[in-house]
Design an enzyme around this catalytic site. Structure first.
Site, PDB file in Angstrom:
ATOM      1  N   PHE A   1      -4.931   2.208  14.962  1.00  0.00           N
ATOM      2  CA  PHE A   1      -5.162   3.160  13.873  1.00  0.00           C
ATOM      3  C   PHE A   1      -6.112   2.530  12.858  1.00  0.00           C
ATOM      4  O   PHE A   1      -6.078   1.315  12.630  1.00  0.00           O
ATOM      5  CB  PHE A   1      -3.843   3.528  13.182  1.00  0.00           C
ATOM      6  CG  PHE A   1      -3.012   4.524  13.942  1.00  0.00           C
ATOM      7  CD1 PHE A   1      -2.894   5.834  13.509  1.00  0.00           C
ATOM      8  CD2 PHE A   1      -2.355   4.153  15.102  1.00  0.00           C
ATOM      9  CE1 PHE A   1      -2.142   6.754  14.214  1.00  0.00           C
ATOM     10  CE2 PHE A   1      -1.589   5.062  15.816  1.00  0.00           C
ATOM     11  CZ  PHE A   1      -1.478   6.369  15.368  1.00  0.00           C
TER      12      PHE A   1
ATOM     13  N   LYS B   1       9.288 -15.607 -11.476  1.00  0.00           N
ATOM     14  CA  LYS B   1       8.416 -14.545 -11.965  1.00  0.00           C
ATOM     15  C   LYS B   1       7.395 -15.106 -12.949  1.00  0.00           C
ATOM     16  O   LYS B   1       7.747 -15.849 -13.871  1.00  0.00           O
ATOM     17  CB  LYS B   1       9.244 -13.443 -12.634  1.00  0.00           C
ATOM     18  CG  LYS B   1       8.397 -12.303 -13.192  1.00  0.00           C
ATOM     19  CD  LYS B   1       9.243 -11.263 -13.915  1.00  0.00           C
ATOM     20  CE  LYS B   1       8.347 -10.205 -14.545  1.00  0.00           C
ATOM     21  NZ  LYS B   1       9.133  -9.190 -15.290  1.00  0.00           N
TER      22      LYS B   1
ATOM     23  N   ASP C   1      -3.742  -6.981   4.329  1.00  0.00           N
ATOM     24  CA  ASP C   1      -4.831  -7.839   4.801  1.00  0.00           C
ATOM     25  C   ASP C   1      -4.698  -9.282   4.299  1.00  0.00           C
ATOM     26  O   ASP C   1      -5.239 -10.204   4.920  1.00  0.00           O
ATOM     27  CB  ASP C   1      -6.177  -7.272   4.337  1.00  0.00           C
ATOM     28  CG  ASP C   1      -6.460  -5.915   4.969  1.00  0.00           C
ATOM     29  OD1 ASP C   1      -6.358  -5.808   6.204  1.00  0.00           O
ATOM     30  OD2 ASP C   1      -6.759  -4.972   4.224  1.00  0.00           O
TER      31      ASP C   1
ATOM     32  N   LYS D   1     -11.722  -4.603  17.782  1.00  0.00           N
ATOM     33  CA  LYS D   1     -10.289  -4.753  18.043  1.00  0.00           C
ATOM     34  C   LYS D   1      -9.973  -4.890  19.534  1.00  0.00           C
ATOM     35  O   LYS D   1      -9.034  -5.579  19.915  1.00  0.00           O
ATOM     36  CB  LYS D   1      -9.520  -3.554  17.478  1.00  0.00           C
ATOM     37  CG  LYS D   1      -9.663  -3.352  15.979  1.00  0.00           C
ATOM     38  CD  LYS D   1      -8.858  -4.345  15.198  1.00  0.00           C
ATOM     39  CE  LYS D   1      -8.871  -4.018  13.703  1.00  0.00           C
ATOM     40  NZ  LYS D   1      -8.034  -4.926  12.912  1.00  0.00           N
TER      41      LYS D   1
ATOM     42  N   PRO E   1      -3.262 -12.715   9.809  1.00  0.00           N
ATOM     43  CA  PRO E   1      -3.783 -12.574  11.177  1.00  0.00           C
ATOM     44  C   PRO E   1      -3.781 -11.114  11.610  1.00  0.00           C
ATOM     45  O   PRO E   1      -2.896 -10.342  11.232  1.00  0.00           O
ATOM     46  CB  PRO E   1      -2.806 -13.406  12.014  1.00  0.00           C
ATOM     47  CG  PRO E   1      -2.218 -14.385  11.051  1.00  0.00           C
ATOM     48  CD  PRO E   1      -2.150 -13.672   9.731  1.00  0.00           C
ATOM     49  N   ASP E   2      -4.783 -10.700  12.368  1.00  0.00           N
ATOM     50  CA  ASP E   2      -4.908  -9.327  12.824  1.00  0.00           C
ATOM     51  C   ASP E   2      -3.868  -9.051  13.905  1.00  0.00           C
ATOM     52  O   ASP E   2      -3.992  -9.526  15.039  1.00  0.00           O
ATOM     53  CB  ASP E   2      -6.319  -9.072  13.365  1.00  0.00           C
ATOM     54  CG  ASP E   2      -6.619  -7.600  13.554  1.00  0.00           C
ATOM     55  OD1 ASP E   2      -5.842  -6.935  14.267  1.00  0.00           O
ATOM     56  OD2 ASP E   2      -7.612  -7.120  12.985  1.00  0.00           O
ATOM     57  N   LEU E   3      -2.841  -8.279  13.575  1.00  0.00           N
ATOM     58  CA  LEU E   3      -1.738  -8.062  14.507  1.00  0.00           C
ATOM     59  C   LEU E   3      -2.165  -7.255  15.720  1.00  0.00           C
ATOM     60  O   LEU E   3      -1.695  -7.488  16.837  1.00  0.00           O
ATOM     61  CB  LEU E   3      -0.581  -7.358  13.788  1.00  0.00           C
ATOM     62  CG  LEU E   3       0.000  -8.051  12.556  1.00  0.00           C
ATOM     63  CD1 LEU E   3       1.321  -7.396  12.155  1.00  0.00           C
ATOM     64  CD2 LEU E   3       0.205  -9.534  12.787  1.00  0.00           C
TER      65      LEU E   3
ATOM     66  N   ASN F   1       0.852  -1.185   0.000  1.00  0.00           N
ATOM     67  CA  ASN F   1       0.000   0.000   0.000  1.00  0.00           C
ATOM     68  C   ASN F   1       0.892   1.240   0.000  1.00  0.00           C
ATOM     69  O   ASN F   1       2.115   1.132   0.180  1.00  0.00           O
ATOM     70  CB  ASN F   1      -0.952  -0.019   1.197  1.00  0.00           C
ATOM     71  CG  ASN F   1      -0.210  -0.083   2.505  1.00  0.00           C
ATOM     72  OD1 ASN F   1       0.452   0.865   2.919  1.00  0.00           O
ATOM     73  ND2 ASN F   1      -0.296  -1.232   3.196  1.00  0.00           N
TER      74      ASN F   1
ATOM     75  N   LYS G   1     -14.884  -0.992  14.124  1.00  0.00           N
ATOM     76  CA  LYS G   1     -13.540  -1.553  14.267  1.00  0.00           C
ATOM     77  C   LYS G   1     -13.053  -1.435  15.703  1.00  0.00           C
ATOM     78  O   LYS G   1     -12.418  -2.351  16.241  1.00  0.00           O
ATOM     79  CB  LYS G   1     -12.584  -0.842  13.309  1.00  0.00           C
ATOM     80  CG  LYS G   1     -11.164  -1.380  13.340  1.00  0.00           C
ATOM     81  CD  LYS G   1     -10.304  -0.775  12.228  1.00  0.00           C
ATOM     82  CE  LYS G   1     -10.684  -1.325  10.881  1.00  0.00           C
ATOM     83  NZ  LYS G   1      -9.712  -0.949   9.821  1.00  0.00           N
TER      84      LYS G   1
END
Length: 439
Positions: free
Chosen positions: A335, A298, A288, A353, A316-318, A217, A349
């Protein structure tokens, strides 16, 4: 848009006898370009290393030399005029000799007497040979300086010195000195994070598809790095776990950096540093999804479409992992970079969380979000508390978030006699530096 915190400030730059004095013209030029009024003072040793004419030209003000201290042409002592003119003082570099004069109250030079007369915030950036820096006398003087009111001391960084020695002694990078001056204006010199340890994640992760491609990103890491450096300037010990960054290299000085690339690497680094942290700020933009098995070769264009549609798994959601494994009393700030209905999505969220605080910011507005110098958003806290944070520099927002994180008390630490609930600190203007008398 908020104005530059350094614009219009009267900044006195003191330059003493270290080879790092050759960087002073760059600093002076940068300050003037940002709208500051600048005057310079050179010690006799510094006069041999940097041109007074160059500093006068860059600052648009006469450069004060030792020979100027006493003159029958002036009605007041120069060191008093300089001390009363300044709103901020930048000592860059601060040599061992000037440090000793200052902490022992000796006023036998123009710069030393000016420092004694100053009653405004001072940013002191030491620079010297490694052996000098590590000598008992200098260490004792530096410790004494750290107890001075209104002084923000910046110790030297490690690197190759002018004497060809590899070690600690290099003056802090110019970009870090400018950031520290901003911090003095935004927050002041109080070290309210002293004795605390902060763990920060920053930047993007990169999940490889094949040797030539990855899922990532546009995050630059700016918000997380500024959080880390702001906490360090306020006295914290900071561990920074970061993906690939696009920030000023000098902003990383003084931080314990743990570079990673993938979400899995970031998870390992965060878990290793979590037990010692008093607080965590999870500012990284973690991917994600990732390839279950990254390809070893390649892909051609024809095979790429098929590979993009299959073989991926959720990361996995850190943040949730950190919340689940945190020790008692640890504070966690999350964040949420969102588009569209930011606040509504952030509330969902936040509940999911389980972190203590959550900063939600839009990434679909011009000049804000990923890679931008400014941001805005909403800070969510317990009891459905929401505080809007107007558009401001990410450095200013970082200080506000650090103050909120410091004020928060987890349930285990809460005072039973205290009133229920928690209030996010209201936004305020940058802290005014003590006013100096007009010359």
């Amino acid at each position: 848009m908020k104005t530059d915190p350094l614009a219009g400030r009267r900044i006195l730059v003191g330059i003493s006898g270290s080879i790092a004095a050759v960087k002073a013209p760059l600093l002076v030029s940068a300050l003037v370009q940002r709208g500051a009024e600048v005057r310079c003072v050179l010690t006799p040793s510094a006069e041999r290393l940097v041109s007074a004419e160059a500093l006068a030209c860059l600052s648009r003000q006469p450069c004060a030399l030792e020979a100027d201290q006493w003159s029958h042409r002036t009605s007041r002592p120069l060191h008093i005029d300089l001390a009363e003119w300044a709103e901020l003082v930048l000592l860059a570099p601060l040599s061992a000799t000037t440090l000793a004069r200052w902490v022992h109250g000796l006023g036998d030079t123009l710069l030393a007497s000016t420092l004694l007369a100053c009653e405004v915030p001072v940013l002191a950036a030491a620079a010297m040979n490694t052996g000098m820096w590590e000598s008992p006398g200098v260490r004792e003087n530096w410790t004494r300086l750290g107890a001075f009111p209104r002084v923000l001391p910046l110790g030297p960084s490690e690197g190759l010195l002018a004497c060809d020695r590899q070690g600690q002694g290099r003056m802090a990078a110019p970009e870090l000195l400018l950031l520290a001056l901003e911090s003095l204006v935004l927050r002041g010199w109080e070290r309210d994070w002293q004795g605390r340890r902060l763990l920060v994640s920053a930047g993007p992760t990169r999940e490889p598809l094949d040797p030539a491609r990855c899922l990532t990103n546009p995050s630059s890491g700016r918000m997380g790095v500024l959080l880390a450096q702001a906490a360090r300037l306020r006295g914290a010990r900071v561990d920074l776990v970061h993906g690939p960054l696009a920030v000023e290299p000098g902003w990383l000085e003084g931080l314990a950096c743990h570079p990673v690339r993938t979400a899995a690497e970031m998870a390992v680094a965060l878990a290793a540093n979590q037990p010692e942290a008093d607080a965590i700020a999870m500012a990284a933009a973690v991917a994600d999804h990732r390839r279950a098995e990254p390809l070893a070769e390649k892909l051609g264009k024809r095979e790429l479409e098929q590979a993009l549609c299959s073989g991926w798994e959720a990361v996995p959601d850190l943040l949730m992992e950190l919340v689940a494994h945190r020790p008692a009393g640890q504070r966690i700030l999350g964040f949420a970079a969102q588009s569209g209905a930011v606040l509504e999505q952030a509330r969902l969220k936040f509940r999911r969380k389980g972190c203590d605080l959550l900063f939600a910011n839009p990434i679909d507005r011009p000049g804000l979000g990923f890679g931008a110098e400014q941001t805005m958003g909403w800070l969510l806290g317990p009891g459905d508390a929401v505080e809007p944070l107007e558009a401001d520099s990410k450095h200013a927002i970082a200080h506000r978030l650090l103050t909120a994180l410091l004020m928060f008390r987890p349930p285990a630490d809460a005072d039973p006699a205290a009133a229920p609930g928690w209030r996010i600190p209201a936004e305020r203007e940058p802290r005014p530096v003590p006013a100096a008398a007009d010359p």
